[in-house]
Design a protein around this motif. Sequence first.
Motif, mmCIF file in Angstrom:
data_model
loop_
_atom_site.group_PDB
_atom_site.id
_atom_site.type_symbol
_atom_site.label_atom_id
_atom_site.label_comp_id
_atom_site.label_asym_id
_atom_site.label_seq_id
_atom_site.Cartn_x
_atom_site.Cartn_y
_atom_site.Cartn_z
ATOM 1 N N GLN A 38 0.844 -1.205 0.000
ATOM 2 C CA GLN A 38 0.000 0.000 0.000
ATOM 3 C C GLN A 38 0.874 1.248 0.000
ATOM 4 O O GLN A 38 0.609 2.212 -0.710
ATOM 5 C CB GLN A 38 -0.930 -0.005 1.215
ATOM 6 N N ALA A 39 1.952 1.197 0.773
ATOM 7 C CA ALA A 39 2.830 2.372 0.875
ATOM 8 C C ALA A 39 3.486 2.680 -0.466
ATOM 9 O O ALA A 39 3.503 3.831 -0.912
ATOM 10 C CB ALA A 39 3.900 2.110 1.944
ATOM 11 N N ILE A 40 3.990 1.666 -1.146
ATOM 12 C CA ILE A 40 4.749 1.936 -2.376
ATOM 13 C C ILE A 40 3.804 2.430 -3.486
ATOM 14 O O ILE A 40 4.159 3.298 -4.283
ATOM 15 C CB ILE A 40 5.605 0.703 -2.806
ATOM 16 N N MET A 41 2.577 1.934 -3.479
ATOM 17 C CA MET A 41 1.644 2.406 -4.508
ATOM 18 C C MET A 41 1.214 3.846 -4.242
ATOM 19 O O MET A 41 1.117 4.649 -5.157
ATOM 20 C CB MET A 41 0.457 1.470 -4.611
ATOM 21 N N ASP A 42 0.986 4.169 -2.994
ATOM 22 C CA ASP A 42 0.636 5.554 -2.660
ATOM 23 C C ASP A 42 1.815 6.486 -2.939
ATOM 24 O O ASP A 42 1.640 7.609 -3.410
ATOM 25 C CB ASP A 42 0.250 5.672 -1.178
ATOM 26 N N PHE A 43 3.009 6.001 -2.653
ATOM 27 C CA PHE A 43 4.202 6.820 -2.880
ATOM 28 C C PHE A 43 4.348 7.127 -4.382
ATOM 29 O O PHE A 43 4.676 8.240 -4.777
ATOM 30 C CB PHE A 43 5.430 6.052 -2.363
ATOM 31 N N GLY A 44 4.060 6.129 -5.213
ATOM 32 C CA GLY A 44 4.124 6.340 -6.665
ATOM 33 C C GLY A 44 3.043 7.284 -7.155
ATOM 34 O O GLY A 44 3.223 8.027 -8.111
ATOM 35 N N ALA A 45 1.883 7.245 -6.479
ATOM 36 C CA ALA A 45 0.774 8.105 -6.917
ATOM 37 C C ALA A 45 0.947 9.537 -6.423
ATOM 38 O O ALA A 45 0.489 10.477 -7.073
ATOM 39 C CB ALA A 45 -0.549 7.536 -6.392
ATOM 40 N N LEU A 46 1.622 9.713 -5.279
ATOM 41 C CA LEU A 46 1.667 11.051 -4.663
ATOM 42 C C LEU A 46 3.041 11.726 -4.701
ATOM 43 O O LEU A 46 3.123 12.946 -4.735
ATOM 44 C CB LEU A 46 1.218 10.970 -3.195
ATOM 45 N N VAL A 47 4.124 10.965 -4.699
ATOM 46 C CA VAL A 47 5.461 11.590 -4.607
ATOM 47 C C VAL A 47 6.291 11.307 -5.870
ATOM 48 O O VAL A 47 6.639 12.225 -6.617
ATOM 49 C CB VAL A 47 6.225 11.095 -3.348
ATOM 50 N N CYS A 48 6.568 10.050 -6.118
ATOM 51 C CA CYS A 48 7.418 9.707 -7.257
ATOM 52 C C CYS A 48 6.526 9.521 -8.492
ATOM 53 O O CYS A 48 6.400 8.436 -9.037
ATOM 54 C CB CYS A 48 8.207 8.441 -6.947
ATOM 55 N N THR A 49 5.908 10.593 -8.912
ATOM 56 C CA THR A 49 4.903 10.519 -9.988
ATOM 57 C C THR A 49 5.593 10.559 -11.350
ATOM 58 O O THR A 49 6.749 10.972 -11.448
ATOM 59 C CB THR A 49 3.916 11.688 -9.866
ATOM 60 N N PRO A 50 4.894 10.166 -12.429
ATOM 61 C CA PRO A 50 5.569 10.090 -13.726
ATOM 62 C C PRO A 50 6.154 11.427 -14.187
ATOM 63 O O PRO A 50 7.307 11.495 -14.579
ATOM 64 C CB PRO A 50 4.465 9.618 -14.680
ATOM 65 N N LYS A 51 5.356 12.500 -14.106
ATOM 66 C CA LYS A 51 5.822 13.747 -14.730
ATOM 67 C C LYS A 51 6.258 14.846 -13.768
ATOM 68 O O LYS A 51 7.006 15.720 -14.146
ATOM 69 C CB LYS A 51 4.710 14.282 -15.646
ATOM 70 N N LYS A 52 5.736 14.816 -12.543
ATOM 71 C CA LYS A 52 6.108 15.888 -11.593
ATOM 72 C C LYS A 52 6.502 15.282 -10.258
ATOM 73 O O LYS A 52 5.804 15.455 -9.259
ATOM 74 C CB LYS A 52 4.909 16.835 -11.397
ATOM 75 N N ALA A 53 7.601 14.567 -10.259
ATOM 76 C CA ALA A 53 8.047 13.918 -9.016
ATOM 77 C C ALA A 53 8.453 14.985 -8.004
ATOM 78 O O ALA A 53 9.061 15.995 -8.373
ATOM 79 C CB ALA A 53 9.227 13.012 -9.335
ATOM 80 N N LEU A 54 8.098 14.725 -6.722
ATOM 81 C CA LEU A 54 8.398 15.713 -5.676
ATOM 82 C C LEU A 54 9.772 15.419 -5.057
ATOM 83 O O LEU A 54 9.888 15.183 -3.843
ATOM 84 C CB LEU A 54 7.307 15.680 -4.597
#
Length: 362
Positions: free
Chosen positions: A184-200
């Motif tokens: 759950q953590a890694i999927m949320d992290f991909g959706a919210l932080v390490c995103t395809p176009k605007k990684a934080l």
Amino acid sequence: MEEPDWSFFRESLLKWYRADRRPMPWKAIDNPYHIWLSEIILQQTRVAQGLPYFERFVAAFPTVNELAAAEDDVVMKLWEGLGYYSRARNLLKAARMVAFEFGGEFPDTYAGLLKLPGVGPYTAAAIASFAFDRQVAVLDGNVFRILSRYTNDSTPIDTGKGKKHYQMLVDDALGDTSAKRFNQAIMDFGALVCTPKKALCESCPMAARCAAYRVATVYERPLKEKKLKRRNRHFHYLVISDDKERTIIEQRLDKDIWQNLYQFPLLETNSSDVETSSLATHQDWPEFLPAGELTFVKRSRPFKQQLTHQTIMATFHQFQWKAMPKKVSAAQVVKNKLLVNFAFPRLINKFFADKSLLLDLF
Ligand code: SF4
């Protein structure tokens, strides 16, 4: 390549998850039916779009046995607008398998779940870990992206070899931590932080050890070997109505996109630039339609729908058929106000929504 620091990865990820996790209706539950349903809905759909569908399905079919007993058309109608309709067909097949072959109980292992139609390695791992606490790591687009960036790995993700390689990486990343939380953590992290176009990256807790961030290759990861090839298709729909407010529709039964959905009689050509008057000589012109008895009314603007591998351009040609019979072979004559009960592809719903084009269909 430097050895990735997986314990730092794990700890940073879980610490971030404790603080920032997204509340979802199915996260707090371990009901396999709800988890399976949400995973199928979210396979190719954003959470914001999928959530209302999840809620509607649970309200209409509170248990897998009730879903299994539903009529195909009712389920397709409820799915309308979500796209990728093979998911809805597999949803029903899997529900019936669980209800009628497994006594209403979902298989509780990764291997058992893989036997359900529409359940691939990612979905099986997600259900096995979320519903049954099995120790299996998920590998989806988010995970490929995060791992290839964290390790600055240039192995293409779309080959068999690449998938095995990343499966090993995610197993290393998982270690002994609970797969349920980690997934759950890694999927949320991909959706919210390490995103395809605007990684934080600036505020990312893993930035200190992230190899792609260090060498500025974040947006070059992950790599793919094959570039997507798209096919252009040109659809011409024949919208045939009479003055008793009835219209002809048919069901798409071929093995093609939008199988089992409804449409107007369709002719496919090599280009959109085709005269309406020339359609009557098309090799697939329906035998039941006497071209001489049809009065041309209107031609729509082109409508476009982008699918993963195809671009569909559609034009709607509207005709009046004064002497339309009550029944026509291989198609249905439906009262216009009842058209709303049938599941149509999004492209046709866009046509319905454009009132300026319609001939009082509603
Ligand atoms: S630093 Fe950037 S690229 Fe690296 S894991 Fe964090 S968000 Fe992703």
